[in-house]
Design a protein around this motif. Structure first.
Motif, PDB file in Angstrom:
ATOM      1  N   ARG A 129       0.843  -1.210   0.000  1.00  0.00           N
ATOM      2  CA  ARG A 129       0.000   0.000   0.000  1.00  0.00           C
ATOM      3  C   ARG A 129       0.865   1.243   0.000  1.00  0.00           C
ATOM      4  O   ARG A 129       0.625   2.186  -0.748  1.00  0.00           O
ATOM      5  CB  ARG A 129      -0.910   0.022   1.233  1.00  0.00           C
ATOM      6  CG  ARG A 129      -2.172  -0.780   1.079  1.00  0.00           C
ATOM      7  CD  ARG A 129      -3.172  -0.487   2.198  1.00  0.00           C
ATOM      8  NE  ARG A 129      -2.763  -0.998   3.491  1.00  0.00           N
ATOM      9  CZ  ARG A 129      -3.024  -2.224   3.929  1.00  0.00           C
ATOM     10  NH1 ARG A 129      -3.672  -3.075   3.175  1.00  0.00           N
ATOM     11  NH2 ARG A 129      -2.625  -2.600   5.114  1.00  0.00           N
ATOM     12  N   ARG A 130       1.874   1.244   0.851  1.00  0.00           N
ATOM     13  CA  ARG A 130       2.732   2.419   0.999  1.00  0.00           C
ATOM     14  C   ARG A 130       3.588   2.669  -0.246  1.00  0.00           C
ATOM     15  O   ARG A 130       3.665   3.782  -0.750  1.00  0.00           O
ATOM     16  CB  ARG A 130       3.622   2.254   2.242  1.00  0.00           C
ATOM     17  CG  ARG A 130       4.464   3.469   2.565  1.00  0.00           C
ATOM     18  CD  ARG A 130       5.341   3.260   3.797  1.00  0.00           C
ATOM     19  NE  ARG A 130       6.403   2.306   3.540  1.00  0.00           N
ATOM     20  CZ  ARG A 130       6.440   1.041   3.949  1.00  0.00           C
ATOM     21  NH1 ARG A 130       5.471   0.544   4.648  1.00  0.00           N
ATOM     22  NH2 ARG A 130       7.449   0.251   3.678  1.00  0.00           N
ATOM     23  N   VAL A 131       4.221   1.618  -0.752  1.00  0.00           N
ATOM     24  CA  VAL A 131       5.170   1.771  -1.855  1.00  0.00           C
ATOM     25  C   VAL A 131       4.474   1.912  -3.208  1.00  0.00           C
ATOM     26  O   VAL A 131       4.869   2.743  -4.025  1.00  0.00           O
ATOM     27  CB  VAL A 131       6.167   0.580  -1.870  1.00  0.00           C
ATOM     28  CG1 VAL A 131       7.060   0.612  -3.083  1.00  0.00           C
ATOM     29  CG2 VAL A 131       7.002   0.591  -0.588  1.00  0.00           C
ATOM     30  N   LEU A 132       3.446   1.105  -3.447  1.00  0.00           N
ATOM     31  CA  LEU A 132       2.789   1.107  -4.762  1.00  0.00           C
ATOM     32  C   LEU A 132       1.388   1.719  -4.753  1.00  0.00           C
ATOM     33  O   LEU A 132       0.821   1.967  -5.815  1.00  0.00           O
ATOM     34  CB  LEU A 132       2.658  -0.332  -5.292  1.00  0.00           C
ATOM     35  CG  LEU A 132       3.923  -1.082  -5.612  1.00  0.00           C
ATOM     36  CD1 LEU A 132       3.586  -2.485  -6.100  1.00  0.00           C
ATOM     37  CD2 LEU A 132       4.740  -0.339  -6.663  1.00  0.00           C
ATOM     38  N   GLY A 133       0.816   1.884  -3.572  1.00  0.00           N
ATOM     39  CA  GLY A 133      -0.583   2.296  -3.512  1.00  0.00           C
ATOM     40  C   GLY A 133      -1.510   1.147  -3.863  1.00  0.00           C
ATOM     41  O   GLY A 133      -2.649   1.358  -4.279  1.00  0.00           O
TER      42      GLY A 133
END
Length: 154
Positions: A129-133
């Motif tokens: 979630r954080r890195v790629l959404g």
């Protein structure tokens, strides 16, 4: 390590990290669980309902193929700097039983470092979630029921 497949993944991921450090290349390694369309996922869920132990090694995790394609697209078109190893999975398991009961019954020697309420998948999804959404959107709707205690732990 006694699993050649797991060793090969770790080797590839270490190589990717080295390439990112040495050459500044963005590398995103995606780790996928059991993949399929809704029919295939429903069949696998029925297997886990009948024999929950059968999903222990893959942590009862899954991802719809449409979501897998979306994760790949994000990794290719929005590559973050550096090297990243990301687990991508649906937020709930394919087993109709509470995750913590599954872990206790079938993986009693594995340390559990977090709480997994309901059927929460025991996989760290926050980095994707954080890195790629990335968040899985195609979920197999399942209810929850108590775990039958007929099987012995793995």
């Amino acid at each position: 390590m006694s699993d050649p497949y797991a060793l090969s993944k770790q080797t590839d991921e270490a190589t990717a990290a080295m390439v990112a450090r040495r050459h500044g290349m963005a590398v995103t390694a995606l780790r996928f669980p059991f993949l399929g369309g809704f029919d295939r996922l429903a069949r696998r869920s029925a297997e886990f309902a009948a024999a929950p132990r059968s999903g222990a090694l893959e942590l009862w995790a899954y991802l719809h193929t449409t979501d897998a394609a979306a994760a790949c697209l994000l990794a290719l078109t929005e590559p973050p700097a550096g090297a990243h190893v990301l687990f991508v999975a649906a937020p709930e398991t394919l087993a109709p039983y509470p995750t913590e009961e599954l872990l206790t019954a079938f993986l009693p020697d594995v340390p559990v470092r977090a709480r997994f309420p309901g059927r929460a998948v025991p996989v760290a999804l926050e980095p994707a979630r954080r890195v790629l959404g990335f968040t899985a959107a195609h979920l197999l709707p399942l209810g929850s029921q108590p775990l039958p205690h007929e099987e012995e732990p793995v």
